[in-house]
Design an enzyme around this catalytic site. Sequence first.
Site, PDB file in Angstrom:
ATOM      1  CE  LYS A  82      -4.486   0.997   0.502  1.00 55.70           C
ATOM      2  NZ  LYS A  82      -5.675   0.323  -0.013  1.00 55.70           N
ATOM      3  N   GLY A 182     -22.586   4.932   4.760  1.00 53.71           N
ATOM      4  CA  GLY A 182     -21.690   5.444   3.729  1.00 53.71           C
ATOM      5  C   GLY A 182     -22.254   5.185   2.345  1.00 53.71           C
ATOM      6  N   GLY A 184     -21.045   6.225  -0.636  1.00 53.42           N
ATOM      7  CA  GLY A 184     -20.047   6.660  -1.618  1.00 53.42           C
ATOM      8  C   GLY A 184     -20.075   5.764  -2.843  1.00 53.42           C
ATOM      9  CB  VAL A 186     -18.462   0.614  -2.289  1.00 53.31           C
ATOM     10  CG1 VAL A 186     -18.937  -0.821  -2.103  1.00 53.31           C
ATOM     11  CG2 VAL A 186     -17.069   0.631  -2.885  1.00 53.31           C
TER      12      VAL A 186
HETATM   13  P1  NAD Z   1     -16.104   6.856  -0.841  1.00 50.97           P
HETATM   14  O1  NAD Z   1     -15.121   7.847  -0.318  1.00 50.97           O
HETATM   15  O2  NAD Z   1     -16.599   6.973  -2.226  1.00 50.97           O
HETATM   16  O3  NAD Z   1     -17.386   6.794   0.124  1.00 50.97           O
HETATM   17  C1  NAD Z   1     -17.327   6.892   1.504  1.00 50.97           C
HETATM   18  C2  NAD Z   1     -18.663   7.479   1.936  1.00 50.97           C
HETATM   19  O4  NAD Z   1     -18.706   7.462   3.379  1.00 50.97           O
HETATM   20  C3  NAD Z   1     -18.873   8.937   1.515  1.00 50.97           C
HETATM   21  O5  NAD Z   1     -20.146   9.096   0.956  1.00 50.97           O
HETATM   22  C4  NAD Z   1     -18.719   9.708   2.829  1.00 50.97           C
HETATM   23  O6  NAD Z   1     -19.477  10.902   2.850  1.00 50.97           O
HETATM   24  C5  NAD Z   1     -19.259   8.685   3.811  1.00 50.97           C
HETATM   25  N1  NAD Z   1     -18.876   8.947   5.198  1.00 50.97           N
HETATM   26  C6  NAD Z   1     -17.749   9.524   5.682  1.00 50.97           C
HETATM   27  N2  NAD Z   1     -17.807   9.611   7.018  1.00 50.97           N
HETATM   28  C7  NAD Z   1     -18.992   9.055   7.376  1.00 50.97           C
HETATM   29  C8  NAD Z   1     -19.634   8.817   8.627  1.00 50.97           C
HETATM   30  N3  NAD Z   1     -19.089   9.195   9.784  1.00 50.97           N
HETATM   31  N4  NAD Z   1     -20.854   8.206   8.637  1.00 50.97           N
HETATM   32  C9  NAD Z   1     -21.434   7.830   7.481  1.00 50.97           C
HETATM   33  N5  NAD Z   1     -20.873   8.038   6.261  1.00 50.97           N
HETATM   34  C10 NAD Z   1     -19.674   8.627   6.226  1.00 50.97           C
HETATM   35  O7  NAD Z   1     -15.399   5.432  -0.604  1.00 50.97           O
HETATM   36  P2  NAD Z   1     -15.738   4.073  -1.335  1.00 50.97           P
HETATM   37  O8  NAD Z   1     -14.814   3.891  -2.485  1.00 50.97           O
HETATM   38  O9  NAD Z   1     -17.214   3.945  -1.516  1.00 50.97           O
HETATM   39  O10 NAD Z   1     -15.241   3.038  -0.208  1.00 50.97           O
HETATM   40  C11 NAD Z   1     -15.995   2.833   0.968  1.00 50.97           C
HETATM   41  C12 NAD Z   1     -15.225   1.940   1.922  1.00 50.97           C
HETATM   42  O11 NAD Z   1     -14.965   0.693   1.288  1.00 50.97           O
HETATM   43  C13 NAD Z   1     -13.845   2.475   2.344  1.00 50.97           C
HETATM   44  O12 NAD Z   1     -13.590   2.043   3.665  1.00 50.97           O
HETATM   45  C14 NAD Z   1     -12.912   1.797   1.383  1.00 50.97           C
HETATM   46  O13 NAD Z   1     -11.594   1.685   1.936  1.00 50.97           O
HETATM   47  C15 NAD Z   1     -13.564   0.448   1.244  1.00 50.97           C
HETATM   48  N6  NAD Z   1     -13.260  -0.247  -0.003  1.00 50.97           N
HETATM   49  C16 NAD Z   1     -13.538   0.322  -1.187  1.00 50.97           C
HETATM   50  C17 NAD Z   1     -13.261  -0.361  -2.372  1.00 50.97           C
HETATM   51  C18 NAD Z   1     -13.606   0.231  -3.713  1.00 50.97           C
HETATM   52  O14 NAD Z   1     -13.590  -0.513  -4.713  1.00 50.97           O
HETATM   53  N7  NAD Z   1     -13.905   1.505  -3.798  1.00 50.97           N
HETATM   54  C19 NAD Z   1     -12.672  -1.632  -2.326  1.00 50.97           C
HETATM   55  C20 NAD Z   1     -12.405  -2.213  -1.087  1.00 50.97           C
HETATM   56  C21 NAD Z   1     -12.698  -1.501   0.074  1.00 50.97           C
END
Ligand code: NAD
Length: 357
Positions: A82, A182, A184, A186
């Site tokens: 990472k 969340g 976002g 995903v």
């Molecule tokens: P993202 O940044 O697009 O979404 C995160 C969301 O969480 C945002 O909408 C944000 O506003 C919200 N958030 C932040 N603080 C918050 C809180 N206190 N309460 C509720 N919501 C809150 O990230 P993502 O790409 O959707 O990834 C989400 C999670 O999954 C992360 O932990 C990431 O490490 C993990 N992940 C993502 C992927 C991927 O393919 N994107 C793969 C494996 C793991």
Amino acid sequence: MPLIITEETPPPGYERLIFAEDSSSGLQAYICLHSTVCGPAAGGCRMWAYDSREAAREDVLRLARGMTAKNVMAGLGLGGGKSVIIGNAREDKTPAMLRAFGRVVDALEGQYYTAEDVGFSPEDIRIVAEETDFAVGLEGGEHGSGDPSPFTAEGVFQCLKVGAQDVFGSDDLTGRRVLVQGLGHVGMSLAEKLYAAGASLIVSDINQAALDLARDQLRADICPVDQVFDAQMDIFAPCALGGILTHDSAQKLSARLVCGAANNQLAEDSVAETLSARGIRYLPDYVVNAGGIISVAGEIHKAGEAYRQARLKEVATRIAEILETSKRTGQSTTRVADQIVGDILDRARGHQQEGAA
Ligand code: NAD
């Protein structure tokens, strides 16, 4: 001053830790290679406004170790690594900084593949890739895999259905109350799949626009961020932050199943036992959220869509096997998963030593 790459002594169990500094672009970054026993290390780059260099170091170590577990479990022929860039992704990131980072990745000569993580977009990766062949998650091109999030969401959704079958005796999600924390990349995609499957959604986010969208289009109820563990739900899908499951929150959680995308959901490993003691099924995050790295692995291995789809299907099969072993042995699902990863690494080390002898 030129780019300075310093090799630091990593903690036991880690292979390499490097710190890179480029005063002309302002780059300050760590790259950690936790394990290359099963193949070159792969894991995204996170840009975050860490309070200190020490905090960045801690984070990269934790994240790299998690990538080993994820990549090894998914059988991708990849190890774990990472990188983190210290800085505010919105204010401090520049193309010069991204290119400097690309040169650091290139200096590792293929021992590490980088991709998107928090604070990093496909456009950022495109700029990094100007300096190195070891940047993936590219949009377009013959093997470009683009945004991994839809793959992650699909893997989580399939695992959630396996978990529902195990806990409720049916994978029919009609009327099941699922709280998605969340919305976002995903979380929103997962919420759409759950809605289409008939689930009754509760959503929580700090982003009002995302909440409005889920309320209007997915008929979701909104839960304030500080009341997630007071809400009544059948299934909890954490898709925002790591470390949200503490002993305290695990004691309050009303769900009987936890399945979400967020990395490092357990604040400490022993929370798995608290969940287990309360009869809550926890599906280990690094197993269920592997869809994204599977997508990226397709790009690294220059494999086609068939590779991605086949590997993605295996995610749900694997979680079913872990649940089965957990039930048979009485061990928590995390313990079962960690044991599988440990066994694979031991075997790979054994093969390496045989090859060297
Ligand atoms: P993202 O940044 O697009 O979404 C995160 C969301 O969480 C945002 O909408 C944000 O506003 C919200 N958030 C932040 N603080 C918050 C809180 N206190 N309460 C509720 N919501 C809150 O990230 P993502 O790409 O959707 O990834 C989400 C999670 O999954 C992360 O932990 C990431 O490490 C993990 N992940 C993502 C992927 C991927 O393919 N994107 C793969 C494996 C793991």
